[in-house]
Design an enzyme around this catalytic site. Structure first.
Site, short mmCIF file in Angstrom:
data_model
loop_
_atom_site.label_atom_id
_atom_site.label_comp_id
_atom_site.label_asym_id
_atom_site.label_seq_id
_atom_site.Cartn_x
_atom_site.Cartn_y
_atom_site.Cartn_z
N HIS A 1 9.73 23.82 0.96
CA HIS A 1 9.61 24.19 2.51
C HIS A 1 9.42 23.54 3.46
O HIS A 1 9.84 22.06 3.00
CB HIS A 1 8.68 25.49 2.69
CG HIS A 1 8.27 26.70 1.46
ND1 HIS A 1 8.54 27.94 2.04
CD2 HIS A 1 9.10 26.86 -0.15
CE1 HIS A 1 9.05 28.65 0.85
NE2 HIS A 1 9.24 27.82 0.04
N ARG B 1 13.84 32.97 9.89
CA ARG B 1 13.05 33.04 8.80
C ARG B 1 13.54 34.03 7.43
O ARG B 1 13.38 32.98 6.26
CB ARG B 1 11.52 33.18 9.24
CG ARG B 1 10.97 33.09 7.51
CD ARG B 1 9.49 33.34 9.16
NE ARG B 1 8.22 33.92 7.44
CZ ARG B 1 6.72 32.19 7.35
NH1 ARG B 1 7.40 31.41 7.33
NH2 ARG B 1 6.85 32.26 6.04
N GLU C 1 5.49 21.46 1.07
CA GLU C 1 6.46 21.51 2.37
C GLU C 1 6.14 19.83 3.08
O GLU C 1 5.56 18.99 2.77
CB GLU C 1 5.37 22.24 3.11
CG GLU C 1 4.60 23.71 3.57
CD GLU C 1 4.94 24.20 4.02
OE1 GLU C 1 5.70 24.33 4.64
OE2 GLU C 1 5.33 25.68 3.06
N HIS D 1 13.21 30.31 3.48
CA HIS D 1 12.69 30.66 4.37
C HIS D 1 14.36 30.13 4.93
O HIS D 1 14.36 28.99 5.30
CB HIS D 1 11.77 29.73 4.94
CG HIS D 1 10.39 30.72 4.58
ND1 HIS D 1 9.61 30.20 4.16
CD2 HIS D 1 10.47 32.18 4.16
CE1 HIS D 1 8.06 31.16 4.04
NE2 HIS D 1 8.83 31.98 3.86
N GLU E 1 14.57 26.60 7.60
CA GLU E 1 13.71 25.09 7.30
C GLU E 1 14.69 24.55 7.06
O GLU E 1 15.16 24.30 5.38
CB GLU E 1 12.58 25.73 6.39
CG GLU E 1 11.34 26.54 6.97
CD GLU E 1 10.44 27.08 5.30
OE1 GLU E 1 10.62 26.28 4.10
OE2 GLU E 1 9.80 27.80 5.96
#
Length: 451
Positions: A310, A240, A384, A182, A185
């Site tokens: 991520h 994104r 994440e 993405h 990020e």
């Protein structure tokens, strides 16, 4: 295919140095909104269609349910109207980021040196600098690093990966890690670079890391979604998706993490090309996804662990995103994930939650993590990284080092456990053989001394 890099000097000619992108978003804020019942959740979902709001979390409007923590970017010109509506419906809300524009300006970098010796791992780097860094790493460590071509993006840019491990004529077990799927990020590619740095700085002095490189190869993709990443630097920091476009579509881009062939486009994904979670016209329609899928399929018998990095949310996610599906080794994945979260917390006190996204985040389908588990790869995790919404996708550079240090601790705990599962017997056998050999040599020397 291995890239035959004789010299990196040609890459330093004509580099597209930072020329400034349109920061924009003056007056924008990010609000945290907390619907308490279905009426409030429905009201928030309706606002996303009636106002030009940008949903940061969850990924889709359909995932907004009672109790969901909603993070939404609000253009300055619509802030008052939104707040009036939330107050009228008695929806609890607060400001997470008061000035998006200022945070964006803080992330506009200067020109950083491209020398490997002075490379700054605590700043964000554009795609061309990361590519140059990869070349320099391979040239500096030819004994353990090889630079390979994974494939090409929609815009025909090369996707490169580093293969790190002792050279061997025999197939080795593989640890996979991809970053930057993405575009917005940015902490994700920063971590992949940090991870490589730590491995290469320690493998000669740390017996564990040396053993890992002897027994396994690390395949590291620092930026998978290169088209989108470049676009996030040059045009829209909060982009994104990829940059593909299909006939008849009104918008650019596919969410690469909804395009893998695992329960494709069934939940938590959209068939609307303008959605942030557009799953593409079909599974594996995207060249970036196809490149990953082709390599992983060809080596699936050897890949024992799959990491995809991520942000944000401070989560260790395991399969599956679909609420009706669990991994066959669910308990093993959960237990190892919880131990990794403990290792992360010990570093700087940061708390990570662990579990499948369908339980602790939101439903989704078509993710690389779930697809990897479908391929038979036993350990598959999404990390994440920081934070929980204070800065969201705009994590300040001063947090890069601590974020990477704690994530490194968690990842390396998982790597250690995976290695032990596959090689503990071989390691013990090797140690026993060394002991027997040493005893034999000592006995022979003693016998010779008595003759």
């Amino acid at each position: 295919m291995t890239a035959n890099w004789k010299s990196s000097s040609f890459l330093l000619v004509g580099i597209l140095l930072w020329s400034g992108h349109s920061v924009g978003h003056q007056g924008d804020r990010v609000l945290q909104v907390a619907p308490e019942d279905e009426n409030q959740a429905a009201f928030i979902r309706s606002l996303l269609t009636s106002l030009p709001l940008h949903l940061w979390r969850p990924a889709t409007a359909e995932d907004i349910q009672p109790g969901t923590q909603v993070h939404v970017q609000v253009p300055g010109g619509h802030l008052q109207k939104l707040e009036w509506g939330l107050q009228d419906q008695a929806v609890q809300h607060r400001t997470l980021i008061a000035d998006v524009h200022s945070l964006l300006k803080m992330q506009v970098p200067g020109i950083h040196t491209l020398s490997l010796d002075s490379y700054n791992y605590s700043t964000y780097h554009p795609a061309d600098q990361i590519t140059n860094w990869m070349v320099e790493v391979a040239l500096r460590h030819p004994d353990v690093v090889q630079l390979h071509l994974l494939g090409q993006t929609y815009e025909k840019k090369n996707i490169l990966y580093l293969k790190i491990g002792n050279r061997s004529e025999q197939p080795k077990k593989i640890i996979w890690m991809d970053c930057g799927i993405h575009a917005r990020e940015w902490i994700s590619p920063a971590f992949c670079q940090w991870f490589v740095k730590e491995i290469l700085q320690t493998y000669k002095s740390d017996a564990k890391v040396s053993r890992y490189l002897q027994d396994m190869d690390f395949y590291i993709v620092p930026v998978l979604n290169i088209d989108g990443y470049i676009y996030s630097w040059q045009t829209n920091r909060l982009w994104r998706k990829s940059r593909s476009i299909y006939p008849g579509n009104a918008c650019f881009g596919t969410d690469l993490n909804r395009n893998f062939d695992s329960a494709w486009c069934s939940v938590g994904a959209s068939r609307d090309p303008c959605s942030e979670t557009y799953c593409g016209p079909r599974a594996e329609s995207e060249s970036e996804v196809k490149a990953v899928a082709n390599l992983v399929r060809s080596r699936k018998a050897d890949i024992v662990c799959f990491f995809t990095i991520h942000s944000y949310g401070q989560l260790i996610l395991m399969p599956y995103g679909h609420p009706d599906k669990n991994a066959s080794n669910f308990k093993e994945l959960l237990d190892l994930g919880l131990r990794a979260a403990e290792a992360i917390k010990k570093k700087h006190g940061t708390t990570y939650r662990v579990g499948p996204p369908s339980s602790i985040l939101y439903n989704n389908s078509g993710s690389s993590r779930d697809w990897a588990r479908d391929m038979g790869i036993p350990f598959s995790y999404t990390l994440e990284l920081r934070d929980n919404g204070t800065h969201g996708f705009l994590l300040p550079e001063e947090q890069i080092e601590a974020t990477c240090q704690e994530a490194q601790a968690g990842v390396m705990l998982i790597v250690e456990s995976v290695h032990a599962k596959y090689f503990s017997g071989a390691t013990a056998l090797a140690s026993l053989w060394l002991t027997i050999t040493a005893s034999y040599v000592a006995g022979w020397a003693l016998t010779r001394g008595n003759l």
